[in-house]
Design a protein around this motif. Structure first.
Motif, PDB file in Angstrom:
ATOM      1  N   THR A   3      -2.735  -4.886  11.700  1.00 24.96           N
ATOM      2  CA  THR A   3      -1.281  -4.963  11.499  1.00 24.96           C
ATOM      3  C   THR A   3      -0.632  -3.615  11.790  1.00 24.96           C
ATOM      4  OG1 THR A   3      -1.585  -6.637   9.811  1.00 24.96           O
ATOM      5  CG2 THR A   3       0.503  -5.468   9.745  1.00 24.96           C
ATOM      6  N   TRP A   4      -1.228  -2.549  11.233  1.00 25.75           N
ATOM      7  CA  TRP A   4      -0.704  -1.183  11.433  1.00 25.75           C
ATOM      8  C   TRP A   4      -0.591  -0.902  12.933  1.00 25.75           C
ATOM      9  CZ3 TRP A   4      -1.539   3.324  13.834  1.00 25.75           C
ATOM     10  CH2 TRP A   4      -0.974   4.487  13.310  1.00 25.75           C
ATOM     11  N   LEU A   5      -1.694  -1.178  13.649  1.00 22.72           N
ATOM     12  CA  LEU A   5      -1.768  -0.865  15.072  1.00 22.72           C
ATOM     13  C   LEU A   5      -0.804  -1.729  15.893  1.00 22.72           C
ATOM     14  CD1 LEU A   5      -3.409   1.190  16.595  1.00 22.72           C
ATOM     15  CD2 LEU A   5      -5.182  -0.529  16.911  1.00 22.72           C
ATOM     16  N   PRO A  20      -6.273  11.162   2.617  1.00 16.93           N
ATOM     17  CA  PRO A  20      -5.445  10.266   1.784  1.00 16.93           C
ATOM     18  C   PRO A  20      -5.744   8.786   2.007  1.00 16.93           C
ATOM     19  CG  PRO A  20      -4.090  11.505   3.366  1.00 16.93           C
ATOM     20  CD  PRO A  20      -5.464  12.049   3.454  1.00 16.93           C
ATOM     21  N   HIS A  21      -6.230   8.464   3.208  1.00 18.24           N
ATOM     22  CA  HIS A  21      -6.552   7.054   3.473  1.00 18.24           C
ATOM     23  C   HIS A  21      -7.832   6.631   2.767  1.00 18.24           C
ATOM     24  CE1 HIS A  21      -3.790   8.196   6.704  1.00 18.24           C
ATOM     25  NE2 HIS A  21      -3.351   6.962   6.584  1.00 18.24           N
ATOM     26  N   MET A  22      -8.791   7.561   2.667  1.00 16.18           N
ATOM     27  CA  MET A  22     -10.027   7.233   1.948  1.00 16.18           C
ATOM     28  C   MET A  22      -9.715   7.091   0.451  1.00 16.18           C
ATOM     29  SD  MET A  22     -12.143   6.848   4.328  1.00 16.18           S
ATOM     30  CE  MET A  22     -10.941   6.605   5.640  1.00 16.18           C
ATOM     31  N   LEU A  36       0.838  -1.211   0.000  1.00 13.85           N
ATOM     32  CA  LEU A  36       0.000   0.000   0.000  1.00 13.85           C
ATOM     33  C   LEU A  36       0.869   1.256   0.000  1.00 13.85           C
ATOM     34  CD1 LEU A  36      -2.609  -1.276   2.605  1.00 13.85           C
ATOM     35  CD2 LEU A  36      -3.094  -0.771   0.203  1.00 13.85           C
ATOM     36  N   PHE A  37       2.001   1.179   0.680  1.00 11.68           N
ATOM     37  CA  PHE A  37       2.918   2.319   0.772  1.00 11.68           C
ATOM     38  C   PHE A  37       3.823   2.410  -0.455  1.00 11.68           C
ATOM     39  CE2 PHE A  37       1.700   1.183   5.039  1.00 11.68           C
ATOM     40  CZ  PHE A  37       1.498   2.403   5.654  1.00 11.68           C
ATOM     41  N   THR A  38       4.309   1.244  -0.898  1.00 10.36           N
ATOM     42  CA  THR A  38       5.324   1.260  -1.948  1.00 10.36           C
ATOM     43  C   THR A  38       4.716   1.250  -3.356  1.00 10.36           C
ATOM     44  OG1 THR A  38       5.475  -1.137  -1.753  1.00 10.36           O
ATOM     45  CG2 THR A  38       7.105   0.146  -0.533  1.00 10.36           C
ATOM     46  N   THR A  66       1.722  21.808  14.031  1.00  8.51           N
ATOM     47  CA  THR A  66       2.556  21.731  12.825  1.00  8.51           C
ATOM     48  C   THR A  66       1.887  20.891  11.728  1.00  8.51           C
ATOM     49  OG1 THR A  66       3.769  20.055  14.065  1.00  8.51           O
ATOM     50  CG2 THR A  66       4.852  22.172  13.784  1.00  8.51           C
ATOM     51  N   TYR A  67       0.895  20.067  12.088  1.00  5.60           N
ATOM     52  CA  TYR A  67       0.135  19.309  11.084  1.00  5.60           C
ATOM     53  C   TYR A  67      -1.249  19.931  10.977  1.00  5.60           C
ATOM     54  CZ  TYR A  67      -2.022  15.564   8.444  1.00  5.60           C
ATOM     55  OH  TYR A  67      -2.671  14.849   7.471  1.00  5.60           O
ATOM     56  N   GLN A  68      -1.576  20.440   9.791  1.00  3.30           N
ATOM     57  CA  GLN A  68      -2.853  21.133   9.666  1.00  3.30           C
ATOM     58  C   GLN A  68      -3.719  20.571   8.544  1.00  3.30           C
ATOM     59  OE1 GLN A  68      -1.763  25.286   9.527  1.00  3.30           O
ATOM     60  NE2 GLN A  68      -1.606  25.290  11.758  1.00  3.30           N
ATOM     61  N   LYS A  69      -3.348  19.345   8.086  1.00  2.86           N
ATOM     62  CA  LYS A  69      -4.143  18.759   7.002  1.00  2.86           C
ATOM     63  C   LYS A  69      -5.170  17.792   7.580  1.00  2.86           C
ATOM     64  CE  LYS A  69      -0.413  17.664   4.546  1.00  2.86           C
ATOM     65  NZ  LYS A  69       0.214  16.899   3.482  1.00  2.86           N
ATOM     66  N   ASN A  70      -5.910  17.145   6.673  1.00  3.69           N
ATOM     67  CA  ASN A  70      -6.878  16.151   7.099  1.00  3.69           C
ATOM     68  C   ASN A  70      -6.283  14.767   6.830  1.00  3.69           C
ATOM     69  OD1 ASN A  70      -8.955  14.378   7.377  1.00  3.69           O
ATOM     70  ND2 ASN A  70     -10.347  15.392   5.949  1.00  3.69           N
TER      71      ASN A  70
HETATM   72  C1  HEM Z   1      -4.642   0.362   7.471  1.00  4.00           C
HETATM   73  C2  HEM Z   1      -3.857   1.237   8.116  1.00  4.00           C
HETATM   74  C3  HEM Z   1      -3.081   2.311   7.417  1.00  4.00           C
HETATM   75  C4  HEM Z   1      -2.463   2.282   6.200  1.00  4.00           C
HETATM   76  C5  HEM Z   1      -2.353   1.124   5.222  1.00  4.00           C
HETATM   77  C6  HEM Z   1      -1.891   3.600   5.986  1.00  4.00           C
HETATM   78  C7  HEM Z   1      -1.212   3.980   4.857  1.00  4.00           C
HETATM   79  C8  HEM Z   1      -0.825   5.260   4.571  1.00  4.00           C
HETATM   80  C9  HEM Z   1      -0.268   5.706   3.322  1.00  4.00           C
HETATM   81  C10 HEM Z   1       0.000   4.801   2.113  1.00  4.00           C
HETATM   82  C11 HEM Z   1      -0.053   7.016   3.418  1.00  4.00           C
HETATM   83  C12 HEM Z   1       0.505   7.946   2.327  1.00  4.00           C
HETATM   84  C13 HEM Z   1      -0.678   8.512   1.593  1.00  4.00           C
HETATM   85  C14 HEM Z   1      -0.256   9.440   0.491  1.00  4.00           C
HETATM   86  O1  HEM Z   1       0.643  10.254   0.703  1.00  4.00           O
HETATM   87  O2  HEM Z   1      -0.860   9.337  -0.578  1.00  4.00           O
HETATM   88  C15 HEM Z   1      -0.433   7.428   4.752  1.00  4.00           C
HETATM   89  C16 HEM Z   1      -0.337   8.711   5.225  1.00  4.00           C
HETATM   90  C17 HEM Z   1      -0.576   9.048   6.537  1.00  4.00           C
HETATM   91  N1  HEM Z   1      -1.023   8.209   7.536  1.00  4.00           N
HETATM   92 FE1  HEM Z   1      -1.609   6.327   7.295  1.00  4.00          FE
HETATM   93  N2  HEM Z   1      -2.165   4.385   7.071  1.00  4.00           N
HETATM   94  C18 HEM Z   1      -2.896   3.640   7.976  1.00  4.00           C
HETATM   95  C19 HEM Z   1      -3.357   4.061   9.187  1.00  4.00           C
HETATM   96  C20 HEM Z   1      -3.068   5.267   9.768  1.00  4.00           C
HETATM   97  C21 HEM Z   1      -3.479   5.677  11.086  1.00  4.00           C
HETATM   98  C22 HEM Z   1      -4.321   4.827  12.041  1.00  4.00           C
HETATM   99  C23 HEM Z   1      -2.968   6.932  11.284  1.00  4.00           C
HETATM  100  C24 HEM Z   1      -3.058   7.822  12.485  1.00  4.00           C
HETATM  101  C25 HEM Z   1      -3.095   7.370  13.731  1.00  4.00           C
HETATM  102  C26 HEM Z   1      -2.256   7.302  10.085  1.00  4.00           C
HETATM  103  C27 HEM Z   1      -1.612   8.501   9.886  1.00  4.00           C
HETATM  104  C28 HEM Z   1      -1.152   8.944   8.678  1.00  4.00           C
HETATM  105  C29 HEM Z   1      -0.758  10.317   8.426  1.00  4.00           C
HETATM  106  C30 HEM Z   1      -0.727  11.471   9.401  1.00  4.00           C
HETATM  107  C31 HEM Z   1      -0.388  10.387   7.069  1.00  4.00           C
HETATM  108  C32 HEM Z   1       0.080  11.614   6.296  1.00  4.00           C
HETATM  109  C33 HEM Z   1      -1.151  12.260   5.657  1.00  4.00           C
HETATM  110  C34 HEM Z   1      -0.783  13.543   4.907  1.00  4.00           C
HETATM  111  O3  HEM Z   1       0.020  13.479   3.966  1.00  4.00           O
HETATM  112  O4  HEM Z   1      -1.308  14.593   5.306  1.00  4.00           O
HETATM  113  N3  HEM Z   1      -2.321   6.269   9.183  1.00  4.00           N
HETATM  114  N4  HEM Z   1      -0.900   6.334   5.427  1.00  4.00           N
END
Ligand code: HEM
Length: 134
Positions: free
Chosen positions: A85-87, A68-70, A31-33, A60-64
């Protein structure tokens, strides 16, 4: 006795170690790579801002963070096992490195945000289903 999370350097240490675990696990790393194609040099500082804002009200973080997760979920479904797994890795990493009030708060907030995020993905699935059957 481990120290508590007390500044941005500590948060960077935490998110770096956390992402090392996430990216080493094929069940979630794609999902990340492959999908988001994250660049860690850009992504980790965003995460530092995010946790700095939660733990120390730095603002310092002011976005939603949900958005990006949706978007990701619409490309490739985020499922219960992904959130678990993440947790698990997040809690494991916090416990390996830190202990104290902020460490506890980080785990608690991670749990509640992951729960809300998961619920929102389910709502999104239901909305899609409703639209499709209209
Ligand atoms: C199934 C679990 C999760 C997956 C697979 C996941 C995956 C990702 C990925 C791929 C991004 C990069 C998105 C992009 O830049 O297009 C991201 C950004 C981020 N994730 Fe997650 N995430 C998960 C859960 C969470 C949770 C639970 C939190 C917070 C407690 C979190 C916090 C963040 C934040 C702060 C960003 C940066 C968003 C931004 O660019 O403003 N993530 N995540």
């Amino acid at each position: 006795m481990k120290k508590d999370i007390s500044n941005r350097e500590d948060i960077l240490l935490l998110v770096t170690a956390f992402y090392k675990k996430l990216l080493a696990d094929d069940s979630i790393s794609y999902l990340f790579t492959h999908l988001a194609k994250i660049d860690l040099t850009h992504h980790l500082p965003v995460l530092v801002d995010f946790w700095d804002s939660i733990l120390f009200q730095s603002n310092t973080y002011q976005k939603n963070a949900m958005q990006p997760h949706m978007a990701l979920h619409q490309q490739s479904p985020l499922q219960k096992h992904h959130f678990d797994t993440w947790l698990n890795y997040f809690v494991q990493t916090v416990d390996e490195l830190f202990e104290g009030e902020k460490a506890f708060l980080a785990k608690e907030r991670a749990r509640s945000i992951a729960t809300v995020m998961h619920i929102k993905t389910i709502q999104l699935n239901n909305e899609k289903r409703t639209v499709n059957t209209e």
